[in-house]
Design a protein around this motif. Structure first.
Motif, PDB file in Angstrom:
ATOM      1  N   GLU A   1      55.532   6.425  61.512  1.00 41.21           N
ATOM      2  CA  GLU A   1      54.506   7.419  61.843  1.00 41.21           C
ATOM      3  C   GLU A   1      53.146   6.750  62.076  1.00 41.21           C
ATOM      4  O   GLU A   1      52.427   7.069  63.026  1.00 41.21           O
TER       5      GLU A   1
ATOM      6  N   GLU B   1      61.614  11.404  67.458  1.00 45.01           N
ATOM      7  CA  GLU B   1      61.065  12.656  66.923  1.00 45.01           C
ATOM      8  C   GLU B   1      59.706  12.424  66.265  1.00 45.01           C
ATOM      9  O   GLU B   1      58.771  13.207  66.450  1.00 45.01           O
ATOM     10  N   ILE B   2      59.573  11.321  65.539  1.00 45.98           N
ATOM     11  CA  ILE B   2      58.289  11.013  64.894  1.00 45.98           C
ATOM     12  C   ILE B   2      57.215  10.777  65.957  1.00 45.98           C
ATOM     13  O   ILE B   2      56.101  11.297  65.857  1.00 45.98           O
TER      14      ILE B   2
ATOM     15  N   ARG C   1      57.167  11.975  68.929  1.00 48.40           N
ATOM     16  CA  ARG C   1      56.900  13.256  69.592  1.00 48.40           C
ATOM     17  C   ARG C   1      55.928  14.094  68.761  1.00 48.40           C
ATOM     18  O   ARG C   1      54.971  14.650  69.276  1.00 48.40           O
ATOM     19  N   GLU C   2      56.185  14.139  67.443  1.00 46.93           N
ATOM     20  CA  GLU C   2      55.318  14.925  66.555  1.00 46.93           C
ATOM     21  C   GLU C   2      53.897  14.365  66.533  1.00 46.93           C
ATOM     22  O   GLU C   2      52.926  15.114  66.558  1.00 46.93           O
TER      23      GLU C   2
ATOM     24  N   VAL D   1      52.141  15.281  69.781  1.00 45.40           N
ATOM     25  CA  VAL D   1      51.733  16.697  69.781  1.00 45.40           C
ATOM     26  C   VAL D   1      50.497  16.867  68.886  1.00 45.40           C
ATOM     27  O   VAL D   1      49.513  17.505  69.278  1.00 45.40           O
ATOM     28  N   ALA D   2      50.513  16.228  67.714  1.00 46.45           N
ATOM     29  CA  ALA D   2      49.391  16.363  66.771  1.00 46.45           C
ATOM     30  C   ALA D   2      48.100  15.771  67.353  1.00 46.45           C
ATOM     31  O   ALA D   2      47.010  16.274  67.099  1.00 46.45           O
TER      32      ALA D   2
END
Ligand code: AR6
Length: 172
Positions: A131, A162-163, A165-166, A169-170
Motif C-alpha cells: 500500500e 486491488e491495493i 486500485r484502492e 481511487v483514494a
C-alpha cells in the motif's frame, strides 16, 4: 500529462515501448521481475547490462537511478532498469523509491517512449509494504511532468492489483 493505467498481469507480455525492471545495482540479474525479464527477453539484455557495467556504471547502478538497454526478445523496444531501495522500517527511503519512477520516466522521455510499463518496484523481494509502495509510485508518476503518454502499472496477482486500485481511487 501522463495517463496512469493499472492492469493485472505479467510485465514481460506488455505491448509497450518500454518496460521498467526492478533490478539490483549489479544489473546482472536476479529473481522476481528481473529474473522474468531476463528469461523472457534473452541474453541480449544481459550483454547490454555488462557493457554498462564496463563503462558508465563500474560500481553498479545507484539506488533511485535508471538506465535503458535493449529489450531483446520482449515485445517492448527498451528495458529501463531501476534500483529500488530495500525496505527498512527504521529508515525513510521513500524519496529514493519515488526517484526510481521519476528517473525511469526521464529516461523514457529521452528515448521518445510513449508507453511505459512499471512493476511495483521494491514491493517484492525488497520488502516494501504494497500500500505504501503504491502511494509513493502513483504520486511520483502523477507529479513527474513527463511527456510519456501512458504509464501502465502491471501488477502481479489480484491482491497487489486491488491495493493499487484502492490507492488510486483514494488519491483521486
Ligand atoms: N510481472 C509483473 N510483476 C511481477 C513479475 C512479473 N513478471 N514478477 C514479479 N512481479 P521484485 P523488488 C512483482 O521482487 O522488490 C530481484 O532479485 C512482484 O510480485 O521483482 O524491487 C532484483 O534483482 C512484486 O509485486 O522486485 C533485486 O535483487 C513486484 O513485482 C530484487 O529482486 C516487485 O518485486 C528487487 O526487489
Amino acid at each position: 500529462m501522463t495517463r496512469i493505467t493499472l492492469v493485472q498481469g505479467d510485465i514481460t507480455e506488455q505491448q509497450v515501448d518500454a518496460v521498467v525492471n526492478a533490478a539490483n545495482s549489479s544489473l546482472l540479474g536476479g529473481g522476481g521481475v528481473d529474473g522474468a525479464i531476463h528469461r523472457r527477453g534473452g541474453p541480449e539484455i544481459l550483454a547490454d547490462c555488462r557493457r554498462l557495467r564496463a563503462s558508465r556504471y563500474g560500481k553498479g547502478l545507484p539506488t533511485g537511478q535508471a538506465v535503458a538497454t535493449t529489450a531483446g526478445r520482449l515485445p517492448a523496444r527498451w528495458v529501463i532498469h531501476t534500483v529500488g531501495p530495500v525496505y527498512r522500517p527504521e529508515v525513510d527511503n521513500s524519496a529514493l523509491l519515488a526517484s526510481c519512477y521519476r528517473e525511469s520516466l526521464r529516461v523514457a522521455d529521452g528515448l521518445g517512449a510513449e508507453t511505459v510499463a512499471f512493476p511495483a518496484v521494491s514491493a517484492g523481494i525488497y520488502g516494501w509494504p504494497v500500500e505504501d509502495a503504491a502511494r509513493i509510485a502513483l504520486t511520483a508518476v502523477a507529479e513527474s511532468g513527463a511527456a510519456v503518454a501512458e504509464a501502465r502499472f502491471v501488477l502481479f496477482g489480484a491482491e497487489t492489483f486491488e491495493i493499487f486500485r484502492e490507492v488510486m481511487v483514494a488519491q483521486g
